[in-house]
Design a protein around this motif. Structure first.
Motif, short mmCIF file in Angstrom:
data_model
loop_
_atom_site.label_atom_id
_atom_site.label_comp_id
_atom_site.label_asym_id
_atom_site.label_seq_id
_atom_site.Cartn_x
_atom_site.Cartn_y
_atom_site.Cartn_z
N LYS A 90 0.82 -1.21 0.00
CA LYS A 90 0.00 0.00 0.00
C LYS A 90 0.85 1.26 0.00
CE LYS A 90 -4.09 -2.06 2.11
NZ LYS A 90 -5.10 -2.00 3.18
N GLN A 109 0.77 4.08 -2.78
CA GLN A 109 0.52 5.49 -2.45
C GLN A 109 1.63 6.37 -3.01
OE1 GLN A 109 0.33 4.86 1.76
NE2 GLN A 109 -1.92 5.10 1.84
N CYS A 116 1.46 6.72 -6.73
CA CYS A 116 0.33 7.58 -7.11
C CYS A 116 0.52 9.02 -6.64
CB CYS A 116 -0.97 7.04 -6.49
SG CYS A 116 -1.49 5.45 -7.14
N PRO A 133 -0.46 10.24 -0.81
CA PRO A 133 -0.12 9.63 0.48
C PRO A 133 -1.34 9.35 1.35
CG PRO A 133 0.57 11.94 0.39
CD PRO A 133 0.13 11.58 -0.98
N GLU A 134 -2.46 9.99 1.06
CA GLU A 134 -3.68 9.76 1.85
C GLU A 134 -4.54 8.66 1.28
OE1 GLU A 134 -4.34 11.70 4.58
OE2 GLU A 134 -2.33 12.49 4.17
N ALA A 135 -4.18 8.18 0.09
CA ALA A 135 -5.06 7.25 -0.61
C ALA A 135 -5.32 5.99 0.21
CB ALA A 135 -4.46 6.86 -1.95
N VAL A 193 -7.72 1.70 -5.57
CA VAL A 193 -7.22 2.93 -4.93
C VAL A 193 -8.35 3.95 -4.85
CG1 VAL A 193 -5.49 4.76 -5.02
CG2 VAL A 193 -4.97 2.50 -5.99
N PRO A 214 -8.27 7.65 -4.01
CA PRO A 214 -7.40 8.78 -3.68
C PRO A 214 -7.98 9.60 -2.53
CG PRO A 214 -7.61 8.56 -6.05
CD PRO A 214 -8.59 7.60 -5.44
#
Lengths: 344, 344, 344, 344
Positions: free
Chosen positions: D41, D45, D48, D51-53, D216, D218
């Motif tokens: 994960k 993240q 992508c 970082p909060e996804a 994911v 976001p």
């Protein structure tokens, strides 16, 4: 044959039928967008002291239950209900057919308690792997309940408080609400219900209408897109004005409450009569349903002239039966029943 | 305001209302187990020349559609429908909400053909990986269709033949069946429909009842457990006798067919009048719906005094509107509409 | 940390991993249409002594449960299950999400009886208004059960007989079937299960596969269109050959049964060890799950080095824990656990 | 037989298999609560730039599609999709089985446009009786699409903008995302997708994993209770660590992107080769799928040695076939195919 098997054995109160007659040749728009529905809603908002409430007129109780519940829950959520609740015992899996589990808790005389709700909620959220279990998403109660009992205001307030604390919308099935509001000694009013619940319905079918249940969302956010749900589940009446006319008639001058009182008065008379004859009552009901315990032989005799449900078989020689009075019960029917018991 | 926006703008035929008045104080058992329902079913079986048929009285059309379809299909099957079908365009995903895809094929004036059914069926079964696609499981048609057209007997027989050859139950939505059976020049009778379909319903709501649709399963095997499905979807009317009384009244002496003829006669009169005024018709309808193409300015003017649907916008300056006549349409309303067009 | 919390704590048996390595560069068709799946099915049919059986390889147990049940039931039917059944307690409403109620009956050490099935079935069909209630449509049992018990052959035969008499398809959840077949003293064989059930699955995930459950329909009519259902519920593995390779490897020479025996042998050793230490067992389990009752302080100490479930809290000072052994349990882990108990 | 019929014809990339070998004897907790999932994960993240996804690892694409959609929509809402979308054409009604209609719009080379979304949304909200129609509730696109095309960044930004303006969550099916991100000339990056979509998944099954799709969100609010939905639909893998190990391996050092580039490079080589041989391409694809139009005779010959899909029949004498290259395609297979065409 005199019928005590349900509270929907006759058509409708004459005043409603007259109103249908009077408006029969008027042309109306469809799907409840007419003036009668508008006025009915306003009367109901007033009766609830809830001027912001969203009101939707539906045809029947099972449809009201399943549509309200399906509109509120998320897919992974279930509805907490006493195990005696109509949605659990008597609707052919209508709630499950919308994808949701009914999360039952043991009833006490048809009721559940604030503590049971708190316990079920907290047990879920205390679990480590809670995603393996249905999440409690709302609470379902009936008033009166399936066994004719009613909540006290204190009980309802406690339930409502825990529901709000836990974020669980509270729904009240009021298929017999007219009788609940008129129950002997009750301290619960319609504005109380509107204040304490997030969704409820005011039963017309059992309280003098031809048919119809008025679904009320005191907080209009719950009702915002409810018409989509009604339509999707096949509950949108083409001639919605028929519902509007009936509820307008029942709520413009208190007819609904009067009919409720009538049903309760006949039940009270019947109850007193039976108690005097030494017949014990299985549930301590104060509304329009009675659950006397009778010798099996007497039950058989009574079935020759009266209709009623055989509810429970507590022992070898006796049966608990359910008697419903209603807005249309005649005193002579009640007397005839008491006479028949006397005759044995 | 004169209403041509639907065929359910008024209450009910006076004879039905009288009957409701007359029976209003009689006590009946619930859920359609009464004598009126029994007699209504017998009349309908007779009118269908289908003495074995299973008949169920329901309240509305969307509920009838979704309940019939959900009761027939297996979970991995879908229902073939013309893309103009009510279940595809106008029921808020009621069929999908029961878990089934509507498999649409392009309509021709609201209709589909035997060849389209055969083609969709055969294409599915010719596939190698057919389990990746919804299996066609039944066929849905309307008579009259959404745009007021009717099937010929030859068309229906061809559709029925391919359905039986392929094992696809055929369902006919007859929300406006009374008008379809009375359509100008139609060669399709109610016994034809009962002979050719596996499920259909006889629409009451749009043809003079307060409400009600009579679901017919000519082959009773399809209806055997249908009452469970009605209940599960919230469609079981507590006072089922209200449906029984209405359908008994409509079918005991041909009132239903008479009301259908009235609606069609008014539509025919209106149609002739408009054609004489040079108004073209978008669809060649012979039942109770008309789709004239009118200049936008005229549409705007007409909306001051009449209600109707704005159906399509075929070009910049004209609109196709939909006019519904019905059992309750008065000749003077039709004349008024023609006058208004003349005035322009 | 030594894990006794489940029977799926490690990857897969080395022989299976080798096989995956060996076939890793071979190109296969998709969705289980390859030769390994074909061979795996043949091996399973042989092991079941059911040459006509339809076999489908799926990824996981919840998907197998919901897909089998949704493929068998009609919309108005529910599945009879002991109240301890995985589908009732532990699958986030997976069955309800397909529209069906789980009809629970009280379990006895995880099991239900033929008599309970007969009683629930007969009670339903004895009702007058049975369409107001979900119709029992099939029966769900687990072997071993949630609490590690197994049915005797006599019990299974009685259940199967009543199911066949009443027309209720019988389904057996075999997520741990390998351990059930190896249970101490069991007289139930895989061919017995194939003979007595209408649907069951042979759990791979918990018995040495990376993942996978082999769904078996001894009567192929139940499986005929099952691939549609698998796909619809998202359970069709693109690289179906991965399942084929694993089940081929497990069933071509009895590896599956060997792994089951290993798990049971370790459980038996652990059980004997604890009994010798005076630890009582809450359930009389003979397969790979153990439910010892331990003082709370000891439980806390054990949690420093071992993982397991805290199952029940029978009183203030003790906890019933669940220990799972499996195909991958090492004797030294079992010894370590017994040592830790001794140390206290 | 050389396989171009799909991008999942082989097991997995050797590095992933080694990792599975290496970790095979380690004991892990179940259901994806292990360290590999945690690290996978974090890598996703990072890739992508989100970082909060919220990231969830699932087994397959259909399950990812249906679970995401069912978790986002309200019951009366449908999902807007191009009519060529996998959820519309190829998943056995998986979306409808969760109760939702797929609202199709005509595709252009597999894609839909911002304008189509706006038009469908606005048409719905402009209606008077909108509750009679399914409400558009989210948007589904694929990247690459079913016909191998990719969105440009400008197209995606326009779609995302209209979705946000209209409150429609945007979901991207990335079953072949590795190839989309490597498509010739694409200007769309993984962080772009994470920035512009509300839900998407990174396909592993088709890009070198044994199996697995990384869902994911976001915006983590959409994923908050997603594990319930995974479990309810039978998609929770017991040995979740198998997914963690694979995605960790694919994302810790860019293996996933490398595999995507490999598949695209082989497709490009094959495409150039065919173009040089005068074979026209039906769709202008830049990722790993090719749709050459070939004479029927040649198709027949090629089927002796190669597998591929026969996609469309544009005329009497030619067939459009679909060729998939992938992470595992060998240059010699591509050469062999070109040779076979040359031989004719």
């Amino acid at each position: 044959m005199i019928r005590f098997d349900s509270d929907y054995v006759q058509g409708t109160h004459p005043r409603i039928l007259e109103r249908l007659l009077k408006t029969n040749k008027t042309e109306y728009p469809g799907y409840g967008t007419d003036e009668h529905v508008r006025r009915a809603k306003a009367h109901i908002q007033a009766a609830c002291q809830a001027p912001e409430a969203d009101v939707h007129l539906m045809v029947g109780g099972t449809a009201a239950n399943l549509t309200i519940i399906a509109s509120i829950l998320r897919p992974h959520q279930g509805v907490i209900s006493p195990d005696s609740g109509h949605i659990s015992t008597n609707e052919t899996g209508a709630i499950e057919a919308t994808g949701h589990k009914v999360l039952t808790v043991p009833n006490t005389a048809g009721k559940l308690t604030a503590e049971q709700i708190r316990a079920m909620h907290d047990a879920h959220w205390a679990k480590g792997n809670r995603e393996h279990v249905v999440q409690p998403g709302m609470v379902f109660i009936s008033h009166p309940t399936e066994v004719g009992t009613v909540y006290t205001l204190a009980e309802l307030e406690a339930i409502s408080a825990v529901c709000r604390e836990k974020g669980l919308p509270l729904m009240l099935d009021g298929a017999r609400l007219g009788y609940g509001l008129a129950a002997i000694g009750t301290d619960v009013t319609l504005p109380d219900i509107a204040r304490l619940c997030d969704a409820f319905y005011i039963g017309g079918t059992k309280v003098g209408a031809l048919f119809g249940e008025a679904v009320v969302f005191p907080n209009p956010k719950f009702g915002q897109e409810f018409r989509y749900h009604i339509k999707q589940h096949g509950g949108m009446l083409a001639k919605g004005f028929l519902l509007g006319i009936q509820f307008e008639c029942m709520f413009e001058d208190g007819l609904y409450f009067e009919l409720g009182r009538h049903g309760v008065a006949e039940a009270a008379y019947l109850r007193e009569g039976m108690l005097e004859l030494g017949i014990p009552m299985q549930y301590d009901t104060k509304a329009n349903q009675l659950f006397p315990r009778l010798p099996d032989g007497l039950v058989k005799t009574l079935l020759n002239d009266f209709t009623f449900h055989q509810w429970e078989k507590p022992n070898e020689t006796e049966t608990v039966i359910r008697l419903c009075t209603s807005w249309s019960t005649k005193r002579e029917s009640v007397e005839a029943f008491l006479e028949a018991i006397k005759r044995g």
